[in-house]
Scaffold this active site. Structure first.
Site, short mmCIF file in Angstrom:
data_model
loop_
_atom_site.label_atom_id
_atom_site.label_comp_id
_atom_site.label_asym_id
_atom_site.label_seq_id
_atom_site.Cartn_x
_atom_site.Cartn_y
_atom_site.Cartn_z
N ASP A 7 0.88 -1.16 0.00
CA ASP A 7 0.00 0.00 0.00
C ASP A 7 0.92 1.21 0.00
O ASP A 7 1.43 1.62 1.05
CB ASP A 7 -0.90 -0.01 1.23
CG ASP A 7 -1.84 1.18 1.27
OD1 ASP A 7 -2.32 1.60 0.20
OD2 ASP A 7 -2.09 1.70 2.38
N GLU A 68 -1.06 -1.21 -4.88
CA GLU A 68 -2.27 -0.44 -5.12
C GLU A 68 -2.03 0.54 -6.26
O GLU A 68 -1.05 1.27 -6.27
CB GLU A 68 -2.69 0.32 -3.86
CG GLU A 68 -4.01 1.06 -4.05
CD GLU A 68 -4.48 1.70 -2.77
OE1 GLU A 68 -5.09 1.01 -1.94
OE2 GLU A 68 -4.21 2.90 -2.59
N ASP A 141 -2.69 1.24 6.92
CA ASP A 141 -1.83 0.98 5.76
C ASP A 141 -1.37 -0.49 5.75
O ASP A 141 -1.25 -1.10 4.70
CB ASP A 141 -0.60 1.89 5.78
CG ASP A 141 -0.96 3.34 5.96
OD1 ASP A 141 -1.24 4.00 4.96
OD2 ASP A 141 -0.98 3.79 7.11
#
Length: 177
Positions: A7, A68, A141
């Protein structure tokens, strides 16, 4: 399949490793956050992100890295930092010959919770449940990184079949042209 989920973020870059295959129980092997000081120069921060990701790649030896996909936000500075951290993760994996998959936030949320509009708490709760953890990973996160890995493990078989079908269709068109 062992997947390192990333992430991306410049201040906090979530990382999580999940092992398993679609349709079976998944196992979390590790979860954490690569942090960089906000008052540090951008180049030094990117080096810290690289070093952190390299450490995770060395320790867990993933077969794939799921990152991501960066999407537009209102804060351009945040988008730039996220994009830079994302590029570092992709570079680290590619340098080692590890395939990289990109997943949108809504795709990850839908895969893990059933809704592409799920909030951070819902994602954390489902990650906790799916990986049989005693508590949601903190900060968010870290949970998001695990969600990315889960998303890829679950979606990879269908994506592979789709890519094979498209390739076969192109091959057929090439023979008839």
């Amino acid at each position: 399949m062992r997947v390192l989920g990333v992430d991306p973020g410049l201040t906090r870059c979530g990382v999580g490793v999940v092992d398993g295959v679609a349709g079976q129980s998944l196992t979390m092997l590790g979860v954490g956050v690569v942090r960089t000081p906000a008052d540090e120069q951008i180049g030094a921060r990117l080096v810290l992100v690289e070093q952190g990701i390299e450490t995770w790649l060395d320790e867990y030896r993933p077969e794939l890295v799921a990152v991501e996909r960066v999407f537009s936000q209102h804060n351009m500075r945040t988008v730039m930092g996220t994009a830079q951290a994302s590029a570092v993760a992709m570079l680290c994996a590619s340098r080692r010959g590890i395939p990289v998959a990109l997943h949108t936030p809504s795709e990850v949320k839908a895969a893990v919770t059933g809704s592409g509009r799920a909030d951070k708490a819902q994602v954390g709760a489902m990650v906790t449940r799916l990986l049989r953890l005693s508590a949601p990973p903190k900060p968010a996160d870290a949970a998001d990184a695990l969600a990315l890995a889960i998303c890829h493990i679950w979606r990879a078989p269908a994506q592979n079949r789709l890519q094979q079908a498209v390739a076969a269709q192109h091959a057929t068109k090439g023979r008839t042209a």
